[in-house]
Structures are given as C-alpha cells and as structure tokens.
Design a protein around this motif. Structure first.
Motif, PDB file in Angstrom:
ATOM      1  N   ARG A 186       0.839  -1.205   0.000  1.00  9.67           N
ATOM      2  CA  ARG A 186       0.000   0.000   0.000  1.00  9.67           C
ATOM      3  C   ARG A 186       0.869   1.248   0.000  1.00  9.67           C
ATOM      4  NH1 ARG A 186      -1.163   3.271   3.912  1.00  9.67           N
ATOM      5  NH2 ARG A 186      -0.438   1.823   5.498  1.00  9.67           N
ATOM      6  N   MET A 187       1.954   1.221   0.767  1.00 14.77           N
ATOM      7  CA  MET A 187       2.842   2.383   0.833  1.00 14.77           C
ATOM      8  C   MET A 187       3.483   2.666  -0.525  1.00 14.77           C
ATOM      9  SD  MET A 187       4.543   1.584   4.559  1.00 14.77           S
ATOM     10  CE  MET A 187       5.924   2.657   4.324  1.00 14.77           C
ATOM     11  N   VAL A 188       3.878   1.617  -1.243  1.00 14.22           N
ATOM     12  CA  VAL A 188       4.487   1.785  -2.559  1.00 14.22           C
ATOM     13  C   VAL A 188       3.466   2.331  -3.543  1.00 14.22           C
ATOM     14  CG1 VAL A 188       5.469   0.524  -4.509  1.00 14.22           C
ATOM     15  CG2 VAL A 188       6.294   0.084  -2.210  1.00 14.22           C
ATOM     16  N   LYS A 189       2.217   1.802  -3.490  1.00 14.78           N
ATOM     17  CA  LYS A 189       1.173   2.305  -4.380  1.00 14.78           C
ATOM     18  C   LYS A 189       0.889   3.783  -4.121  1.00 14.78           C
ATOM     19  CE  LYS A 189      -2.579   0.078  -4.997  1.00 14.78           C
ATOM     20  NZ  LYS A 189      -3.795  -0.723  -4.829  1.00 14.78           N
TER      21      LYS A 189
ATOM     22  N   ARG B 280       1.428   9.381  -5.781  1.00 10.24           N
ATOM     23  CA  ARG B 280       1.849  10.749  -5.477  1.00 10.24           C
ATOM     24  C   ARG B 280       2.852  11.262  -6.505  1.00 10.24           C
ATOM     25  NH1 ARG B 280       5.150  10.214  -1.233  1.00 10.24           N
ATOM     26  NH2 ARG B 280       6.915  10.787  -2.500  1.00 10.24           N
ATOM     27  N   LEU B 281       3.836  10.414  -6.863  1.00 10.37           N
ATOM     28  CA  LEU B 281       4.837  10.831  -7.854  1.00 10.37           C
ATOM     29  C   LEU B 281       4.198  11.086  -9.213  1.00 10.37           C
ATOM     30  CD1 LEU B 281       7.790   8.443  -6.928  1.00 10.37           C
ATOM     31  CD2 LEU B 281       7.618  10.891  -6.503  1.00 10.37           C
ATOM     32  N   LYS B 282       3.239  10.239  -9.597  1.00 10.54           N
ATOM     33  CA  LYS B 282       2.554  10.429 -10.878  1.00 10.54           C
ATOM     34  C   LYS B 282       1.750  11.729 -10.859  1.00 10.54           C
ATOM     35  CE  LYS B 282      -0.493   8.067 -14.101  1.00 10.54           C
ATOM     36  NZ  LYS B 282      -1.315   6.873 -14.333  1.00 10.54           N
ATOM     37  N   ARG B 283       1.053  11.974  -9.742  1.00  9.15           N
ATOM     38  CA  ARG B 283       0.256  13.197  -9.623  1.00  9.15           C
ATOM     39  C   ARG B 283       1.156  14.432  -9.690  1.00  9.15           C
ATOM     40  NH1 ARG B 283      -2.246  11.521  -5.438  1.00  9.15           N
ATOM     41  NH2 ARG B 283      -0.866  12.461  -3.903  1.00  9.15           N
ATOM     42  N   GLU B 284       2.311  14.367  -9.013  1.00  7.24           N
ATOM     43  CA  GLU B 284       3.241  15.502  -9.044  1.00  7.24           C
ATOM     44  C   GLU B 284       3.794  15.717 -10.442  1.00  7.24           C
ATOM     45  OE1 GLU B 284       6.151  14.549  -6.116  1.00  7.24           O
ATOM     46  OE2 GLU B 284       4.850  15.088  -4.433  1.00  7.24           O
ATOM     47  N   ALA B 285       4.068  14.634 -11.188  1.00  9.18           N
ATOM     48  CA  ALA B 285       4.579  14.765 -12.553  1.00  9.18           C
ATOM     49  C   ALA B 285       3.535  15.396 -13.458  1.00  9.18           C
ATOM     50  CB  ALA B 285       4.996  13.398 -13.090  1.00  9.18           C
TER      51      ALA B 285
END
Length: 94
Positions: A50-53, A58-63
């Motif tokens: 869950r933490m990795v997902k 979050r990284l995808k949203r920031e990109a």
C-alpha cells in the motif's frame, strides 16, 4: 558473625536465577521487539504494498501537475511575448 547457611543460600540463589531467566525471556529484546503473548501484543508490520502504491500515485500526480504548470507557462509566454507570437504565426502560416 553469623553467615547464611548453604542449605538456604543455594536454593534461594537457584530460585532467583530461574526467576531472572524467566523475566528475561518475557521482556522485549533488542531494538523494539515486543514481548510474547501474555505480556505484550502481536506485531503489526506495515503494509509495504500500500505504501508503494501511494508513493507511486503521489509521484505520478506531481509529474502531471508539473507538466500542466510547464504547459501553462509556455502558453502564457506565447501569449505575452510578441517576438515568440510572431514566430509562431509565421510557422503556422507556412
């Protein structure tokens, strides 16, 4: 001077040693490990999947947000800079 009798001292030392060993076996050992069932509670391991997902989302949203900001800045630059808008018009006219 009265000295403790061997018949009392050695059984008492044995009982104390057994109690100390039992206490040491039931007390948390090492770095944060928990006591066994009667004294502590079960360990709860973190849900790494869950933490990795969540991190990937979050990284995808920031990109995506960063790409949207870049596109907005580029469109503002095209709209405000007359030299850039002239070049853009000449490129689209050809």
């Amino acid at each position: 001077m009265k000295v403790l009798d061997d018949k009392i001292f050695y059984p008492l030392a044995t009982v104390i040693a057994i109690l100390m060993i039992a206490f040491a076996m039931s007390w948390p050992q090492g770095l944060g490990t928990r006591s066994p069932a009667p004294f502590g509670h079960a360990e709860q391991l973190p849900d790494y999947y869950r933490m990795v997902k969540e991190r990937d989302a979050r990284l995808k949203r920031e990109a995506v947000e960063k790409a949207e900001r870049r596109a907005e800045q580029a469109s503002q630059t095209l709209a405000t800079d007359p030299a850039v808008s002239e070049v853009a018009q000449s490129v689209t006219a050809e």
